[in-house]
Design an enzyme around this catalytic site. Structure first.
Site, PDB file in Angstrom:
ATOM      1  N   ASP A  60       0.818  -1.219   0.000  1.00 31.67           N
ATOM      2  CA  ASP A  60       0.000   0.000   0.000  1.00 31.67           C
ATOM      3  C   ASP A  60       0.856   1.275   0.000  1.00 31.67           C
ATOM      4  OD1 ASP A  60      -2.000  -1.932   0.480  1.00 31.67           O
ATOM      5  OD2 ASP A  60      -1.984  -1.558   2.638  1.00 31.67           O
TER       6      ASP A  60
ATOM      7  N   GLU B  47     -11.462  -0.225  -3.135  1.00 36.24           N
ATOM      8  CA  GLU B  47     -10.611   0.317  -2.066  1.00 36.24           C
ATOM      9  C   GLU B  47      -9.414   1.026  -2.694  1.00 36.24           C
ATOM     10  OE1 GLU B  47      -9.415  -3.093   0.290  1.00 36.24           O
ATOM     11  OE2 GLU B  47      -8.190  -3.918  -1.320  1.00 36.24           O
TER      12      GLU B  47
HETATM   13  O1  FUB Z   1      -3.041  -3.557   3.679  1.00 39.46           O
HETATM   14  C1  FUB Z   1      -4.334  -3.878   4.129  1.00 39.46           C
HETATM   15  C2  FUB Z   1      -5.344  -3.640   3.058  1.00 39.46           C
HETATM   16  O2  FUB Z   1      -5.058  -4.430   1.924  1.00 39.46           O
HETATM   17  C3  FUB Z   1      -5.392  -2.242   2.518  1.00 39.46           C
HETATM   18  O3  FUB Z   1      -5.983  -1.323   3.373  1.00 39.46           O
HETATM   19  C4  FUB Z   1      -6.115  -2.490   1.256  1.00 39.46           C
HETATM   20  O4  FUB Z   1      -6.104  -1.426   0.360  1.00 39.46           O
HETATM   21  C5  FUB Z   1      -5.403  -3.719   0.740  1.00 39.46           C
HETATM   22  O5  FUB Z   1      -4.215  -3.391   0.066  1.00 39.46           O
END
Ligand code: FUB
Length: 318
Positions: A13, A221
Site C-alpha cells: 500500500d 478500495e
Molecule cells: O493492507 C491492508 C489492506 O489491503 C489495505 O488497506 C487495502 O487497500 C489492501 O491493500
C-alpha cells in the site's frame, strides 16, 4: 520495466510523496502474524509503520528504511490492524493519516504529527471525529486545501455506512445498482479533522451514469488522487476483480469519468498504489506477492515508470 523497491522486508500500500526534493514512501508493514486468511482481511494484522526514503530516480536510486515511525501500542484509541496510511505537509509539519481498528473492532482514521518526513510521528489521542473505514489518501490542492479520500469494502467496512451513518446491517449492492462509492472530505486547515461531512466519490461512464455493482471496473478500495494537466485523477483498486483503474474529473469532488486500467492483476489478492511525478517523470508505486510465492499478507513494494500521452491518457503498465 519495474523494480522491487525494498526486497529486505514485506511492505504494501505505498503512498509516495516528494518532500524536500526526495521521495518518501509510506507503506503498510506486513508480517506473518499466524492469523488465517478470511474475506475480512483478518490476515492483515499490521502493528507499525516505517518510512522509506529514495535519494533520486526511483528506478535505480538507493532506498533507505528510515525506521519505525509509529507503533499501534502508542496510539491510545487503536487496538490493531494498522492498514494503509498517507502523509501531507501542513504548515511545516507532517501529518500521517492512518486507518486502524479501535477497541470496538471498528476502523477509524487517525492523525499523527512529525517535524520531519522521517518521523517519528506523535499520535493524537482520539481518531478523526466521524471518520470510518480505511485507506486514506491525503491530497493537497494547488490552493492549499487538503482533502482526504477514503473507504474500502468487505474488511474495510464501507458497506456498513450510508449517508455517513452506520447501518444496522451491511448493504452490498448487486447487479445494475450503483456501486458503493469512495468518500472524500475537505479537512480543516490545521489538517486535524474533517471540515465537512464526507461526500461520495462517484465514478461515471461516458454517458454520465454511475458504474454499477457488477462492473469489474468499479471502486472497491485504495483511493489515490493526483493532478495532471490541470485535471483531477482519481484512481483505485477494484478489489475482487484485482485491477487498478482511473477516472478523471474537473474538481476534487468529482464526478470522475472512467478512463481505463492502470495495472492488470498482479500476483496476490490485493492491489494498491500511488502515483507521483518526480523530475518530470510519472511513477506508479504498488505491490505484489511474487517474492512471498503468492502469500497474500506478505507483499513487496514495486515501482514502474508510467507512460502518459499528451492528452492525459495513462497507458496500462505491462
Ligand atoms: O493492507 C491492508 C489492506 O489491503 C489495505 O488497506 C487495502 O487497500 C489492501 O491493500
Amino acid at each position: 520495466m519495474s523494480r522491487y523497491l525494498f526486497p529486505q522486508d514485506y511492505m504494501a500500500d505505498p503512498s509516495a510523496h516528494v518532500f524536500n526534493d526526495k521521495i518518501y514512501v509510506y507503506p503498510s508493514h506486513d508480517w506473518d502474524s499466524g492469523e488465517a486468511f478470511d474475506d475480512d482481511g483478518g490476515h492483515f494484522q499490521m502493528k507499525d509503520y516505517h518510512v522509506l526514503r529514495i535519494d533520486g530516480d526511483p528506478m535505480e536510486a538507493d532506498v533507505t528504511d528510515c525506521g519505525k515511525i509509529l507503533d499501534v501500542k502508542d496510539v491510545p484509541w487503536a487496538e490493531k490492524q494498522m492498514w494503509d496510511n498517507d502523509v501531507v505537509e501542513v504548515n511545516g509539519k507532517y501529518h500521517l493519516i492512518f486507518a486502524a481498528k479501535d477497541y470496538n473492532g471498528v476502523f477509524r482514521l487517525g492523525v499523527a504529527i512529525a517535524d520531519r518526513p522521517e518521523g517519528p510521528f506523535i499520535p493524537q489521542p482520539d481518531p478523526i471525529r466521524k471518520s470510518y473505514s480505511i485507506d486514506p489518501c491525503v491530497f493537497k490542492d494547488d490552493d492549499g486545501a487538503i482533502y482526504v479520500y477514503f473507504g474500502g469494502i468487505w474488511g474495510g467496512q464501507l458497506q456498513w455506512y450510508r449517508d455517513n451513518k452506520a447501518l444496522k446491517d451491511e448493504y452490498l449492492p448487486k447487479g445494475k445498482e450503483p456501486a458503493i462509492p469512495a468518500r472524500v472530505a475537505r479537512m480543516t486547515p490545521d489538517g486535524m479533522q474533517f471540515s465537512e461531512m464526507p461526500r461520495p466519490v462517484v465514478v461515471v461512464d461516458e454517458q454520465g451514469q454511475p458504474l454499477t455493482a457488477d462492473d469489474p471496473h468499479r471502486f472497491f478500495e485504495a483511493s489515490w488522487m493526483h493532478k495532471m494537466y490541470g485535471r483531477y485523477y482519481f484512481s483505485y483498486s477494484t478489489g475482487d476483480s484485482h485491477l487498478l483503474c482511473y477516472a478523471v474529473g474537473d474538481n476534487p469532488y468529482g464526478p470522475f469519468t472512467y478512463q481505463g486500467v492502470i495495472l492488470n492483476p498482479v500476483v496476490g489478492w490485493t492491489t494498491h498504489h500511488s502515483i507521483l511525478e518526480y523530475h518530470g517523470h510519472w511513477y506508479l508505486f504498488h505491490h505484489d506477492c511474487v517474492p512471498s510465492h503468492d502469500t497474500t499478507w506478505l507483499r513487496s513494494l514495486k515501482v514502474a515508470e508510467l507512460q502518459v500521452d499528451k492528452d492525459g491518457k495513462i497507458h496500462t503498465v505491462e
